[in-house]
Design a protein around this motif. Structure first.
Motif, PDB file in Angstrom:
ATOM      1  N   ASP A 125       0.922  -1.426   0.026  1.00 20.47           N
ATOM      2  CA  ASP A 125      -0.083  -0.129  -0.048  1.00 20.47           C
ATOM      3  C   ASP A 125       0.638   1.358  -0.116  1.00 20.47           C
ATOM      4  O   ASP A 125       0.243   2.244  -0.750  1.00 20.47           O
ATOM      5  CB  ASP A 125      -0.940  -0.041   1.445  1.00 20.47           C
ATOM      6  CG  ASP A 125      -1.885  -1.184   1.092  1.00 20.47           C
ATOM      7  OD1 ASP A 125      -2.274  -1.599   0.263  1.00 20.47           O
ATOM      8  OD2 ASP A 125      -2.433  -1.589   2.246  1.00 20.47           O
ATOM      9  N   LEU A 126       2.174   1.058   0.452  1.00 21.23           N
ATOM     10  CA  LEU A 126       2.856   2.319   0.541  1.00 21.23           C
ATOM     11  C   LEU A 126       3.685   2.431  -0.809  1.00 21.23           C
ATOM     12  O   LEU A 126       3.874   3.901  -1.029  1.00 21.23           O
ATOM     13  CB  LEU A 126       4.201   2.037   1.566  1.00 21.23           C
ATOM     14  CG  LEU A 126       4.004   2.475   3.127  1.00 21.23           C
ATOM     15  CD1 LEU A 126       5.105   1.829   3.699  1.00 21.23           C
ATOM     16  CD2 LEU A 126       3.762   3.955   2.977  1.00 21.23           C
ATOM     17  N   LYS A 127       3.783   1.705  -1.784  1.00 21.66           N
ATOM     18  CA  LYS A 127       4.440   1.687  -3.122  1.00 21.66           C
ATOM     19  C   LYS A 127       3.838   3.076  -3.816  1.00 21.66           C
ATOM     20  O   LYS A 127       2.672   3.060  -4.078  1.00 21.66           O
ATOM     21  CB  LYS A 127       4.567   0.582  -3.784  1.00 21.66           C
ATOM     22  CG  LYS A 127       5.095  -0.698  -3.001  1.00 21.66           C
ATOM     23  CD  LYS A 127       5.444  -1.806  -3.842  1.00 21.66           C
ATOM     24  CE  LYS A 127       6.365  -2.668  -3.210  1.00 21.66           C
ATOM     25  NZ  LYS A 127       6.415  -4.020  -3.923  1.00 21.66           N
ATOM     26  N   GLY A 128       4.844   3.887  -4.062  1.00 20.11           N
ATOM     27  CA  GLY A 128       4.449   4.918  -5.276  1.00 20.11           C
ATOM     28  C   GLY A 128       3.803   6.111  -4.336  1.00 20.11           C
ATOM     29  O   GLY A 128       3.820   7.230  -5.054  1.00 20.11           O
ATOM     30  N   TYR A 153      10.936   0.343   1.825  1.00 13.09           N
ATOM     31  CA  TYR A 153       9.498   0.098   1.818  1.00 13.09           C
ATOM     32  C   TYR A 153       8.803   0.682   0.625  1.00 13.09           C
ATOM     33  O   TYR A 153       7.661   0.265   0.234  1.00 13.09           O
ATOM     34  CB  TYR A 153       9.068   0.959   2.942  1.00 13.09           C
ATOM     35  CG  TYR A 153       9.223   0.316   4.399  1.00 13.09           C
ATOM     36  CD1 TYR A 153       8.702  -1.100   4.639  1.00 13.09           C
ATOM     37  CD2 TYR A 153      10.266   0.959   5.180  1.00 13.09           C
ATOM     38  CE1 TYR A 153       9.095  -1.360   5.989  1.00 13.09           C
ATOM     39  CE2 TYR A 153      10.704   0.320   6.199  1.00 13.09           C
ATOM     40  CZ  TYR A 153      10.100  -0.990   6.694  1.00 13.09           C
ATOM     41  OH  TYR A 153      10.669  -1.491   7.745  1.00 13.09           O
ATOM     42  N   GLY A 154       9.667   1.326  -0.268  1.00 12.13           N
ATOM     43  CA  GLY A 154       8.991   1.612  -1.805  1.00 12.13           C
ATOM     44  C   GLY A 154       8.132   2.924  -1.882  1.00 12.13           C
ATOM     45  O   GLY A 154       7.420   3.279  -2.782  1.00 12.13           O
ATOM     46  N   TYR A 155       8.238   3.803  -0.847  1.00 10.76           N
ATOM     47  CA  TYR A 155       7.500   5.189  -1.014  1.00 10.76           C
ATOM     48  C   TYR A 155       8.621   6.020  -1.234  1.00 10.76           C
ATOM     49  O   TYR A 155       9.955   6.000  -1.104  1.00 10.76           O
ATOM     50  CB  TYR A 155       6.791   5.497   0.342  1.00 10.76           C
ATOM     51  CG  TYR A 155       7.763   5.545   1.552  1.00 10.76           C
ATOM     52  CD1 TYR A 155       8.308   6.761   1.716  1.00 10.76           C
ATOM     53  CD2 TYR A 155       7.787   4.304   2.361  1.00 10.76           C
ATOM     54  CE1 TYR A 155       8.957   6.708   2.721  1.00 10.76           C
ATOM     55  CE2 TYR A 155       8.449   4.727   3.552  1.00 10.76           C
ATOM     56  CZ  TYR A 155       8.921   5.609   3.876  1.00 10.76           C
ATOM     57  OH  TYR A 155       9.844   5.870   4.913  1.00 10.76           O
ATOM     58  N   SER A 156       8.288   7.231  -1.940  1.00  9.27           N
ATOM     59  CA  SER A 156       8.972   8.380  -2.271  1.00  9.27           C
ATOM     60  C   SER A 156       9.248   9.424  -0.787  1.00  9.27           C
ATOM     61  O   SER A 156       8.129  10.217  -0.569  1.00  9.27           O
ATOM     62  CB  SER A 156       8.448   9.350  -3.218  1.00  9.27           C
ATOM     63  OG  SER A 156       8.541   8.432  -4.522  1.00  9.27           O
ATOM     64  N   PRO A 157      10.355   9.553  -0.179  1.00 12.56           N
ATOM     65  CA  PRO A 157      10.534  10.372   0.918  1.00 12.56           C
ATOM     66  C   PRO A 157      10.625  11.790   0.363  1.00 12.56           C
ATOM     67  O   PRO A 157      11.696  12.061  -0.287  1.00 12.56           O
ATOM     68  CB  PRO A 157      11.633   9.785   1.610  1.00 12.56           C
ATOM     69  CG  PRO A 157      12.579   8.999   0.730  1.00 12.56           C
ATOM     70  CD  PRO A 157      11.525   8.638  -0.349  1.00 12.56           C
ATOM     71  N   ILE A 158       9.913  12.615   0.976  1.00  9.95           N
ATOM     72  CA  ILE A 158      10.149  14.235   0.445  1.00  9.95           C
ATOM     73  C   ILE A 158      10.310  14.813   2.130  1.00  9.95           C
ATOM     74  O   ILE A 158       9.497  14.677   2.821  1.00  9.95           O
ATOM     75  CB  ILE A 158       8.780  14.682   0.063  1.00  9.95           C
ATOM     76  CG1 ILE A 158       8.560  13.767  -1.384  1.00  9.95           C
ATOM     77  CG2 ILE A 158       9.160  16.128  -0.384  1.00  9.95           C
ATOM     78  CD1 ILE A 158       7.246  14.449  -2.250  1.00  9.95           C
ATOM     79  N   ALA A 159      11.512  15.376   2.071  1.00  8.13           N
ATOM     80  CA  ALA A 159      11.708  16.092   3.415  1.00  8.13           C
ATOM     81  C   ALA A 159      11.020  17.603   3.335  1.00  8.13           C
ATOM     82  O   ALA A 159      11.158  18.266   2.430  1.00  8.13           O
ATOM     83  CB  ALA A 159      13.348  16.599   3.758  1.00  8.13           C
ATOM     84  N   ILE A 160      10.158  17.699   4.384  1.00  9.56           N
ATOM     85  CA  ILE A 160       9.577  19.208   4.499  1.00  9.56           C
ATOM     86  C   ILE A 160       9.609  19.574   5.956  1.00  9.56           C
ATOM     87  O   ILE A 160       9.460  18.696   6.756  1.00  9.56           O
ATOM     88  CB  ILE A 160       8.046  18.628   4.012  1.00  9.56           C
ATOM     89  CG1 ILE A 160       8.035  18.560   2.472  1.00  9.56           C
ATOM     90  CG2 ILE A 160       7.015  20.131   4.419  1.00  9.56           C
ATOM     91  CD1 ILE A 160       6.430  18.238   1.892  1.00  9.56           C
ATOM     92  N   ALA A 161       9.820  20.781   6.283  1.00 13.26           N
ATOM     93  CA  ALA A 161      10.018  21.305   7.548  1.00 13.26           C
ATOM     94  C   ALA A 161       8.522  21.226   7.872  1.00 13.26           C
ATOM     95  O   ALA A 161       7.563  21.377   7.352  1.00 13.26           O
ATOM     96  CB  ALA A 161      10.385  22.804   7.393  1.00 13.26           C
ATOM     97  N   GLY A 162       8.570  21.240   9.314  1.00 12.88           N
ATOM     98  CA  GLY A 162       7.057  21.366  10.174  1.00 12.88           C
ATOM     99  C   GLY A 162       6.293  22.605   9.798  1.00 12.88           C
ATOM    100  O   GLY A 162       5.019  22.142   9.680  1.00 12.88           O
ATOM    101  N   ALA A 163       6.922  23.643   9.642  1.00 13.27           N
ATOM    102  CA  ALA A 163       5.965  24.725   9.668  1.00 13.27           C
ATOM    103  C   ALA A 163       5.373  24.811   8.191  1.00 13.27           C
ATOM    104  O   ALA A 163       4.490  25.304   7.917  1.00 13.27           O
ATOM    105  CB  ALA A 163       6.816  26.009   9.482  1.00 13.27           C
TER     106      ALA A 163
END
Length: 341
Positions: free
Chosen positions: A172-175, A193-203
């Motif tokens: 379910d995580l893929k893509g 785990y096959g997902y795209s990690p995107i770094a985003i600040a908390g704000a």
């Protein structure tokens, strides 16, 4: 009848009185305690409990000036301020501490700490273990800090989606585009785990979720609930304990306290750790119920499914050890050993 002392004796008596006065003064300490959290937060409540307990147990010899809500400086400047002598101590967070001591990155590792919503005892065992929290404490001392307590205010981060279809299997995580706080471990976990990690600040998290920049995030449940994040599908699993919060003090100021005062600080820190985990259990259960009542889909990963997720995480664990050496290996093995007890 008055006794006459020689000049030499009088000088010695005067010096003794001066030293006694200095010793008395040294027993009294006012510590400047800073943190970045609002006064309504559980973090601040924990700080108030800790400082009140220490002051009471030391008969008022150790007192505190508390500066909440990042009044003096942002959270990423607190540890340098401790080393420079501007402040005495802080209630920090694992990613910030990891920027000073990378071993704290162990709490980024997926599924290493098999924490249950109603049972956080494994975390406490690790914090109090010589091969767990003990190694972190020694590493911090080498850098000029004293670890007083590890007192979490939230359950480990789990998967939260803006869609109501919660994650139930790894497929379910893929893509999916999943928000992470940043760091190499977060990137490696995405690859595993096959997902795209995107770094985003908390704000920037709420706009990113609302505008579909990401499909969801790896977030702690109480943070999601308290901040009313626009998430509808929640999968509760001990993915990573990124939001772990330790109390850290200047080593120099700690060593300037008397032995009794030092012991009070450490004993009270241990009490706070246990108390904080009990509060996390209670608040997480209530928070998840409230999210369900508001229409969110809540899935709790079963004990039967967890081993497959842990196996998938092994390359990420190995990378952490490769980067951080023998102490990282010992801590990793300790967390795994405690899990099987």
């Amino acid at each position: 009848m008055f006794k006459r002392f020689s000049k030499k004796t009088a000088h010695l008596l005067a010096a003794g009185c001066l030293m006694a006065g200095m010793a008395t003064t040294a027993q009294a300490a006012e510590l400047r305690f800073v943190h970045a959290y609002p006064t309504a937060s559980q973090h601040h409540k924990n700080v108030l409990w800790f400082t009140e307990q220490v002051s009471e147990k030391t008969d008022g010899e150790v007192t505190f000036r508390i500066f909440p809500s990042a009044q003096i400086m942002p959270i990423n400047q607190e540890l340098p301020a401790i080393l420079s002598g501007q402040v005495s101590m802080t209630y920090s967070i694992a990613p910030v501490v990891a920027s000073v001591e990378p071993l704290w990155g162990i709490f980024d590792l997926p599924f290493l700490f098999d924490i249950k919503v109603d049972d956080t005892s494994l975390g406490r065992k690790f914090f109090e273990s010589e091969k767990g929290g003990g190694i972190l404490a020694k590493a911090m001392e080498k850098r000029g800090f004293k670890l007083i307590s590890i007192a979490p205010t939230d359950y480990p981060s789990s998967f939260y989606l803006t869609d109501s279809n919660a994650i139930e299997t790894m497929d379910d995580l893929k893509g999916l585009k999943i928000r992470i706080a940043g760091g190499r471990i977060g990137q490696l976990a995405g690859e595993a785990y096959g997902y795209s990690p995107i770094a985003i600040a908390g704000a920037e998290l709420v706009p990113a979720l609302s505008q579909g920049v990401v499909d969801g995030g790896i977030l702690p449940p109480l943070y999601a609930y308290d901040n009313k994040l626009p998430v509808k599908g929640l999968t509760i699993a001990p993915f990573a304990w990124v939001g772990l919060t330790p109390i850290i003090m200047s080593l120099a100021e700690f060593e300037a306290l008397t032995e009794d005062q030092q012991q009070v600080m450490l004993d009270t820190g241990k009490e706070l750790g246990a108390r904080a985990l009990a509060i996390v259990e209670e608040r997480t259960a209530k928070g998840l119920k409230a999210l369900e009542d508001e229409g969110a889909t809540v899935v709790i990963l079963s004990d039967e499914d967890t081993p497959a997720w842990q196996a998938k995480a092994k390359p990420v664990w190995d990378a952490f050890v490769e980067e951080n050496g023998e102490d990282a290996r010992i801590m990793l093995e300790e967390a795994i050993a405690l899990r099987s007890e």
